[in-house]
Scaffold this motif. Structure first.
Motif, PDB file in Angstrom:
ATOM      1  N   ALA A  25      53.168  82.537  55.666  1.00 43.09           N
ATOM      2  CA  ALA A  25      51.806  82.276  54.952  1.00 43.09           C
ATOM      3  C   ALA A  25      50.518  82.298  55.815  1.00 43.09           C
ATOM      4  CB  ALA A  25      51.918  81.034  54.113  1.00 43.09           C
ATOM      5  N   GLY A  26      50.639  81.595  56.991  1.00 42.82           N
ATOM      6  CA  GLY A  26      49.631  81.626  57.994  1.00 42.82           C
ATOM      7  C   GLY A  26      49.304  83.006  58.476  1.00 42.82           C
ATOM      8  N   LEU A  27      50.134  83.879  58.801  1.00 39.53           N
ATOM      9  CA  LEU A  27      49.859  85.321  59.328  1.00 39.53           C
ATOM     10  C   LEU A  27      49.161  86.005  58.269  1.00 39.53           C
ATOM     11  CD1 LEU A  27      53.398  85.741  61.244  1.00 39.53           C
ATOM     12  CD2 LEU A  27      50.956  85.277  62.279  1.00 39.53           C
ATOM     13  N   ALA A  28      49.937  85.844  57.185  1.00 40.79           N
ATOM     14  CA  ALA A  28      49.094  86.688  55.768  1.00 40.79           C
ATOM     15  C   ALA A  28      47.688  86.233  55.536  1.00 40.79           C
ATOM     16  CB  ALA A  28      50.222  86.365  54.765  1.00 40.79           C
ATOM     17  N   LEU A  55      45.758  98.087  49.638  1.00 40.21           N
ATOM     18  CA  LEU A  55      47.134  97.834  49.454  1.00 40.21           C
ATOM     19  C   LEU A  55      47.412  96.788  50.173  1.00 40.21           C
ATOM     20  CD1 LEU A  55      49.687  98.281  47.580  1.00 40.21           C
ATOM     21  CD2 LEU A  55      50.390 100.389  49.378  1.00 40.21           C
ATOM     22  N   VAL A  56      47.414  96.923  51.589  1.00 44.37           N
ATOM     23  CA  VAL A  56      47.534  96.015  52.444  1.00 44.37           C
ATOM     24  C   VAL A  56      47.146  94.579  52.191  1.00 44.37           C
ATOM     25  CG1 VAL A  56      47.340  95.208  55.000  1.00 44.37           C
ATOM     26  CG2 VAL A  56      48.123  97.584  54.273  1.00 44.37           C
ATOM     27  N   PHE A  57      45.853  94.523  51.668  1.00 45.76           N
ATOM     28  CA  PHE A  57      45.093  93.411  51.040  1.00 45.76           C
ATOM     29  C   PHE A  57      45.939  92.590  50.183  1.00 45.76           C
ATOM     30  CE2 PHE A  57      42.325  91.116  48.624  1.00 45.76           C
ATOM     31  CZ  PHE A  57      41.553  90.119  49.400  1.00 45.76           C
ATOM     32  N   VAL A  58      46.383  93.412  49.174  1.00 51.86           N
ATOM     33  CA  VAL A  58      47.020  92.831  48.022  1.00 51.86           C
ATOM     34  C   VAL A  58      48.432  92.431  48.531  1.00 51.86           C
ATOM     35  CG1 VAL A  58      48.093  93.370  45.890  1.00 51.86           C
ATOM     36  CG2 VAL A  58      45.915  94.409  46.083  1.00 51.86           C
ATOM     37  N   LEU A  59      49.084  93.236  49.224  1.00 53.82           N
ATOM     38  CA  LEU A  59      50.308  92.702  49.616  1.00 53.82           C
ATOM     39  C   LEU A  59      49.995  91.316  50.785  1.00 53.82           C
ATOM     40  CD1 LEU A  59      52.191  96.016  50.826  1.00 53.82           C
ATOM     41  CD2 LEU A  59      52.531  94.534  48.799  1.00 53.82           C
ATOM     42  N   VAL A  62      49.713  88.604  48.363  1.00 51.99           N
ATOM     43  CA  VAL A  62      51.145  88.231  47.639  1.00 51.99           C
ATOM     44  C   VAL A  62      51.828  87.285  48.546  1.00 51.99           C
ATOM     45  CG1 VAL A  62      53.034  88.979  46.451  1.00 51.99           C
ATOM     46  CG2 VAL A  62      50.808  89.914  45.799  1.00 51.99           C
ATOM     47  N   ALA A  63      51.943  87.808  49.846  1.00 49.67           N
ATOM     48  CA  ALA A  63      52.876  87.165  50.709  1.00 49.67           C
ATOM     49  C   ALA A  63      52.162  85.753  51.112  1.00 49.67           C
ATOM     50  CB  ALA A  63      52.956  88.159  52.102  1.00 49.67           C
ATOM     51  N   TYR A  64      50.915  85.659  51.162  1.00 54.25           N
ATOM     52  CA  TYR A  64      50.289  84.394  51.443  1.00 54.25           C
ATOM     53  C   TYR A  64      50.416  83.209  50.234  1.00 54.25           C
ATOM     54  CZ  TYR A  64      46.613  80.912  51.365  1.00 54.25           C
ATOM     55  OH  TYR A  64      45.892  79.657  51.336  1.00 54.25           O
ATOM     56  N   TYR A  65      50.300  83.800  49.101  1.00 51.39           N
ATOM     57  CA  TYR A  65      50.369  82.971  48.003  1.00 51.39           C
ATOM     58  C   TYR A  65      51.652  82.531  47.790  1.00 51.39           C
ATOM     59  CZ  TYR A  65      49.905  81.341  43.247  1.00 51.39           C
ATOM     60  OH  TYR A  65      49.912  80.689  41.929  1.00 51.39           O
ATOM     61  N   GLN A  66      52.723  83.272  47.632  1.00 55.63           N
ATOM     62  CA  GLN A  66      54.185  83.079  47.501  1.00 55.63           C
ATOM     63  C   GLN A  66      54.583  82.011  48.513  1.00 55.63           C
ATOM     64  OE1 GLN A  66      55.743  83.497  44.566  1.00 55.63           O
ATOM     65  NE2 GLN A  66      54.066  84.452  43.583  1.00 55.63           N
ATOM     66  N   CYS A  67      54.687  82.653  49.727  1.00 60.72           N
ATOM     67  CA  CYS A  67      55.219  81.664  50.730  1.00 60.72           C
ATOM     68  C   CYS A  67      54.509  80.465  50.920  1.00 60.72           C
ATOM     69  CB  CYS A  67      54.772  82.568  52.100  1.00 60.72           C
ATOM     70  SG  CYS A  67      55.833  84.024  52.429  1.00 60.72           S
ATOM     71  N   ASN A  68      53.051  80.301  50.711  1.00 66.35           N
ATOM     72  CA  ASN A  68      52.177  79.084  50.797  1.00 66.35           C
ATOM     73  C   ASN A  68      52.759  78.259  49.477  1.00 66.35           C
ATOM     74  OD1 ASN A  68      50.570  77.227  51.935  1.00 66.35           O
ATOM     75  ND2 ASN A  68      48.853  78.035  50.476  1.00 66.35           N
TER      76      ASN A  68
END
Length: 550
Positions: A25-28, A55-59, A62-68
């Motif tokens: 989440a921190g890396l995203a 697309l990279v921004f959206v991914l 999503v990674a930040y939101y879900q992992c966080n």
């Protein structure tokens, strides 16, 4: 750090999973910062961001939101499990600790730490996870800042270093303030207990009433002042981050044009990156008071746990099993028992004994003596609730030492002067409600209280009536030895006679041993033996048949 050690109790695997999610989440989050900054650079030169960048921004989002989300939920689950274990552990130690240790605890302190202060711990761990994530964002943002401008990176480090020094000083003062606040809040709870429990006495004595309230007011004002101090220190921490932010922005915005070449080419990138660097730093600083408070709270709870250390005590089930060896006893022998009450400094205030006494199975024994002669303390010694400082207790020929005492205590059912009336028959859930209600009727409490749905309908009764409910619960325990500490003191003539002529005779017919402290001289002839105590020593003892009946 107690908080970190406490969190590590969760085990390696859950913390590793949560840590991995937090790092992702921190890396995203950091990637989002870089993407936004790069997009801003393209827009500034009239270029449109590409589909790949979007697309990279959206991914990344999503990674930040879900992992966080999962990391914070996992953190919440872990801390609540740990706190539940901590509360259960403290209560388990409390119920198994020696009575003398429990008596020395301040009730207000215990209530505050176990109930209120664990709430701070409950919200702290998710914040700690969030701070860890912010730290990752800060590290990557700093690397990006170093890439853009080493001079700006140096300015950030200098400002943050100055801020850390100031933070450390504030943090030390805040820790002292919070420890002082805990003491005041515990004393406030004790004072509230005085006002509630002493309401009758206060209404009969206006001077005492006013004095108690003035004492409460003084504590309340001291608590208020301490809370204000903590608020000022919290505010100082929050404002510290703002001071660091504007110091950096001022140096970059006003100083760099004069000393740094090509400043105009990168200033539109430096300012956002600086803000991105400061944002996680400011968030960590703003959350740090919660960590300080949680650390202080946890240390207090762990100190209570240490004071109640009962590692050598038998569990209740083991105690019941150990009691089986003593249930068929014939003689309880107390030889040269002594005990000293001590103040907070350890100085002796009252010494009892040596007590030499033998109790035969099935005997009805009355203990008599003036007020202050040590009868209640003697009962605590005789039942094993207080450990004697010298002397010995034997069940027949078996010496009660160490862990044997827990089984020895299981011989007794007691109603002490300072008894507590539970609203349920704990440990007696199997007893039919009809049987309990018949006893309630026999005790003259029908119409005032009923036993239904596994509990008494009320315990808000007079002291004498509450003692009768306690007597019901005690009789249902069916123990070999019954101990009564001036049970009849608050009873009317009818129930006083009922206690001596019916209850005690019924217990004797069942082969029970009865040890009763009493001032009712007119019933002394009903005892097998009457023993007069003075400071825990036997002054004289006579057969009940020798006592003159009225």
């Amino acid at each position: 750090m107690a908080l970190l050690d406490f969190i590590l109790r969760a085990g390696r695997r859950p913390l590793q999973i949560m840590g991995l999610l937090t790092i992702i989440a921190g890396l995203a989050n950091a990637l989002l910062v870089v993407i936004v900054n790069e997009v801003a650079q393209h827009v500034a030169v009239a270029e449109r961001p590409g589909l790949t960048t979007a697309l990279v921004f959206v991914l990344a989002f999503v990674a930040y939101y879900q992992c966080n989300k999962f990391a914070l939920l996992r953190a919440n689950h872990i801390i609540e499990v740990l706190l539940n274990r901590l509360r259960l552990g403290v209560m388990d130690r409390l119920r198994r600790a020696e009575l003398r240790d429990v008596d020395q605890l301040r009730r207000g302190q215990l209530y505050t730490l176990v109930s209120q202060e664990t709430n701070y711990l409950s919200v702290t761990f998710p914040l700690l996870v969030d701070s860890f994530q912010q730290a990752i964002l800060l590290i990557i943002s700093l690397a990006y800042l170093l890439y853009l401008s080493p001079a700006a990176f140096l300015v950030f480090l200098i400002c943050v270093f100055a801020g850390v020094i100031a933070y450390h000083r504030i943090n030390e003062r805040m820790g002292d303030t919070l420890r002082r606040l805990h003491r005041f809040q515990a004393r406030l709870l004790d004072a509230i207990g005085d006002i509630i429990n002493g309401s009758k006495e206060l209404r009969l004595n206006s001077r005492k009433n006013e004095s108690v309230f003035q004492s409460y007011r003084k504590l309340s004002r001291a608590t208020e002042a301490t809370l204000i101090d903590s608020g000022e220190q919290w505010t100082a921490m929050i404002l510290l981050s703002s001071a660091v932010i504007f110091a950096m922005l001022g140096i970059v915005g006003f100083g760099f044009p004069h000393v740094v070449g090509n400043h105009g080419d990168i200033v539109f990138q430096l300012i956002p990156v600086l803000l991105f660097c400061v944002a996680p730093f400011a968030k960590i600083v703003s959350q740090s008071p919660m960590f300080v408070r949680a650390e202080v709270s946890l240390q207090g709870v762990l100190e209570i746990e240490r004071q109640l250390g009962a590692a050598d005590m038998l569990s209740p089930s083991d105690a019941r099993a150990a009691a089986a060896a003593y249930r068929d006893f014939q003689t309880l022998t107390y030889a040269a028992l002594t005990f000293t009450h001590r103040d907070a400094t350890g100085a002796g205030t009252f010494t009892l004994g040596p007590l030499d006494l033998t109790v035969q199975r099935g005997e009805t024994l009355f203990l008599v003596g003036g007020n202050g002669s040590g009868k209640s303390t003697t009962l605590r010694l005789m039942t094993g609730l207080y450990a004697p400082e010298a002397g010995s207790i034997r069940v027949d020929e078996t010496l009660m030492v160490g862990r044997d005492v827990a089984g020895f205590r299981e011989l007794f059912a007691a109603i002490f002067v300072d008894f507590h009336l539970f609203d349920r028959l704990y440990g007696l859930e199997h007893v039919p409600a009809e049987q309990v209600n018949l006893l309630i009727e026999e005790m003259g409490l029908a119409g005032k209280v009923r036993y239904e749905d596994g509990r008494f309908s009320t315990t808000h009764l007079s002291t004498g009536q509450r003692k009768r409910l306690a007597l019901i619960a005690t009789l249902l325990e069916d123990r070999p030895v019954y101990v009564f500490d001036e049970w009849s003191a608050e009873q009317d003539v009818h129930f006083r006679a009922y206690f001596y002529n019916t209850v005690l005779k019924r217990l004797k017919a069942q082969g029970k041993t009865v040890i009763a402290v009493t001032h009712d001289e007119r019933y002394w002839h009903l005892a097998d033996r009457v023993v007069k105590l003075d400071l825990g020593r036997v002054e004289w003892q006579r057969q009940g048949s020798e006592m003159e009946a009225p």
